[in-house]
Design an enzyme around this catalytic site. Structure first.
Site, PDB file in Angstrom:
ATOM      1  N   GLU A  42     -60.114  -6.404 -98.198  1.00 13.04           N
ATOM      2  CA  GLU A  42     -61.451  -6.657 -98.723  1.00 13.04           C
ATOM      3  C   GLU A  42     -62.476  -5.730 -98.075  1.00 13.04           C
ATOM      4  O   GLU A  42     -62.535  -5.605 -96.848  1.00 13.04           O
ATOM      5  CB  GLU A  42     -61.817  -8.116 -98.464  1.00 13.04           C
ATOM      6  N   LYS A 115     -65.090 -10.336-107.084  1.00 10.14           N
ATOM      7  CA  LYS A 115     -64.826 -11.586-106.380  1.00 10.14           C
ATOM      8  C   LYS A 115     -65.700 -12.705-106.952  1.00 10.14           C
ATOM      9  O   LYS A 115     -66.909 -12.557-107.109  1.00 10.14           O
ATOM     10  CB  LYS A 115     -65.117 -11.376-104.894  1.00 10.14           C
ATOM     11  N   CYS A 152     -59.966 -12.752-101.114  1.00 13.59           N
ATOM     12  CA  CYS A 152     -60.232 -13.671-100.011  1.00 13.59           C
ATOM     13  C   CYS A 152     -60.636 -15.084-100.435  1.00 13.59           C
ATOM     14  O   CYS A 152     -59.800 -15.891-100.784  1.00 13.59           O
ATOM     15  CB  CYS A 152     -61.268 -13.067 -99.068  1.00 13.59           C
TER      16      CYS A 152
END
Length: 566
Positions: A42, A115, A152
């Protein structure tokens, strides 16, 4: 069948060129090993977390140039798919950027994903800079294999307790052969085991094999431990990368199973991680090493009082930087015991580092005399005690400025919590190594350091002596504070509460409940709560500390200063 390389690397925030070079090197290693995909973490391009650098136009330009460099590098490796984390532009209302995942192949972006879940709790503040992505399940076909992707936090809401959206549901419906999660997951005690639990359960629940790729290294207060892993629905965790080290490993995915790149079965992954004290040592050592390197320091200095806190700080500094790069300064006053000075000599001899002696008695006398001349009354009591600490802090800063050493502070979490430290004195410095360790843990880690070394680095006399600031005649910490085993249980409950590990929280809660049943115990708890509250101003001005627990002082604990807490 597909071969994929997990690139667990140590990025530096803002060093776009350096991060690109790390990624290109790992990609070359992946290509040479026959991999068809290399997976980075990330925000690998910028490092995690860039904070308000993301708003800087010059930083944005450098980031864009870095992405172009990666696209060019991928063109030179046309058979390799690169999975990278980077800020990407967002069109439409809201923030102008997404926290993105890009798949690069032969100089082109072949998949783009934003994300969805942006954490804004504890140390995280991604919603400040990024706009959440849409509820989609990105899937890319690589050869005959369909690969799904998450970033994540997207994978941490399978219980549905934190966000309305659960990306795992959409991913299950997309039915890829396996899922890649790219992460920048900071380390704290118990975090590795929690990751294993959360993602083993998610893998089994949705019948999805997973690859979890995490970065490694220290960045300001936080430390990333790496420990990337692969998990299968029926078998749980089947592979784990090294912890606290860079690691580039190629795996093979075939017929629903993960294998090593050469086709061998992965080795057995231990359920339990490092013992607590070994974890603390590894995390702090890596945190200091990277903090010093990134800030341009090669050497460190510590004020050596002959007490346990400075002794442990020196031992950890030597482990991180080497004995040739650490110096100690003893600054005796009229209240310093001979034993404390002698213990500092023994400690530094054991560690193989120089000990400089810089007495402060004459300096204190001059300051006190001038105070009396100016105000017509003698300097005494707490102001005189604090003066000694502030003179020592000045001496240490003189050393730091003159010789280019990073000054390490020596406060522990127990003392920092209740303000048992002197602002502009023993709080001076650039970084605190043990500021997230309670005093009882300082003693435990000191014993561990000796056990791990197989010899007495920290003299037993230092471990055995009763703690004292030695700023007044016959002074002991117990004059101002309850015994540390009592104080620490109260502080765990007050400062960390439910963020403690389950067993630790139950113990602290039961201890505090027992105290509350007695009038004097209840009064003690209230006293400690007020001390914690009214010393927020000190913590706000103190140096950063390396985080080892779920809630440390710093970005993860945001409390007002001018407020009525109780």
């Amino acid at each position: 069948m597909i071969q994929l390389t997990l690139a667990q690397l140590n990025y530096t925030v803002g060093d776009i060129q350096g991060n690109v070079a790390l990624m290109v090197g790992a990609a070359q290693q992946a290509r040479d090993g026959g991999a068809e995909m290399v997976i980075f973490t990330e925000l690998a391009l910028t490092g995690y977390y860039p904070g308000d650098l993301l708003d800087d136009p010059a930083f944005q330009q450098r980031t864009a140039a870095g992405l172009l460099a990666l696209l060019q590098a991928s063109r030179e490796m046309p058979n390799l798919v690169w999975i990278i984390g980077a800020p990407i532009n967002h069109d439409g209302p809201g923030r102008s950027m997404n926290n993105g995942l890009l798949a690069l192949k032969d100089g082109e972006v072949v998949l783009r994903y934003a994300k969805q879940l942006l954490p804004s709790y504890n140390i995280f503040n991604e919603r400040r800079h990024f706009e959440p992505g849409p509820d989609v399940a990105p899937v890319l076909r690589v050869g005959t294999t369909r690969v799904g992707f998450m970033v994540c936090e997207d994978g941490w809401n399978d219980s549905g307790s934190e966000y309305e959206v659960n990306p795992f549901r959409r991913m299950r419906d997309a039915a890829p052969d396996f899922v890649v999660l790219i992460n920048a997951s900071p380390s704290d005690i118990g975090k590795r085991e929690l990751r294993h639990k959360v993602f083993s359960e998610a893998s089994a629940r949705h019948d999805l094999p997973l690859v979890y790729v995490n970065q490694v290294g220290g960045q300001d207060q936080i430390v990333f431990d790496g420990a990337s892993f692969a998990v299968e629905p029926l078998n749980g965790i089947v592979f784990e990368a090294r912890r606290f080290e860079q690691d580039v490993t190629t795996l093979r995915f075939d017929a629903g199973r993960f294998w090593m790149g050469n086709g061998d079965e992965p080795g057995q992954v231990k359920t339990e991680g490092l013992p607590t004290m070994a974890f603390y040592q590894a995390q702090i050592v890596l945190g200091l090493r990277d903090y010093a390197r990134r800030c341009g320091f090669k050497q460190a200095v510590v004020g050596s009082s002959g007490g346990i806190d400075s002794a442990l700080t020196l031992a950890l500094a030597v482990a991180a930087l080497g004995a040739d790069n650490v110096a100690a300064v003893t600054m005796p006053s009229r209240y310093s015991s001979t034993g404390s000075v002698d213990d500092s000599v023994t400690l530094c001899r054991n560690l193989g580092i120089p000990l400089h002696t810089h007495p402060i008695a004459d300096l204190v006398a001059v300051y006190a005399q001038q105070f009396e001349t100016t105000y017509g009354e003698p300097l005494k009591g707490l102001p005189l005690e604090n003066l000694q600490a502030r003179i020592r802090g000045t001496v240490l800063m003189e050393h730091s400025n003159s010789f280019g050493h990073l000054l390490l502070t020596t406060g522990n979490k127990s003392e920092i919590s209740v303000g048992y430290c002197t602002l502009y004195g023993d709080t001076n410095g650039g970084l605190g190594l043990i500021g997230d360790l309670y005093k009882t843990e300082v003693f435990a880690l000191s014993r561990h350091v000796n056990e791990a070394a197989g010899r007495e680095l920290i003299p037993q006399a230092i471990i055995d002596k009763e703690p004292s600031a030695e700023l007044a005649p016959d002074q002991k910490d117990s004059d101002s504070l309850p015994p540390y085993p009592v104080l620490d249980e109260i502080l765990k409950y007050v400062v960390e509460g439910e963020r403690l590990a389950q067993g630790e929280y139950a113990q602290a809660k039961a201890f505090v409940k027992g105290l509350r049943a007695q009038p004097e115990g209840l009064a003690l708890i209230e006293r400690i709560q007020h001390m914690v509250a009214r010393n927020e101003y000190k913590r706000r001005q103190a140096p950063p500390i390396i985080r080892v627990r779920a809630r440390a002082f710093g970005a993860g604990r945001q409390m007002p200063i001018a407020a009525k807490h109780y």
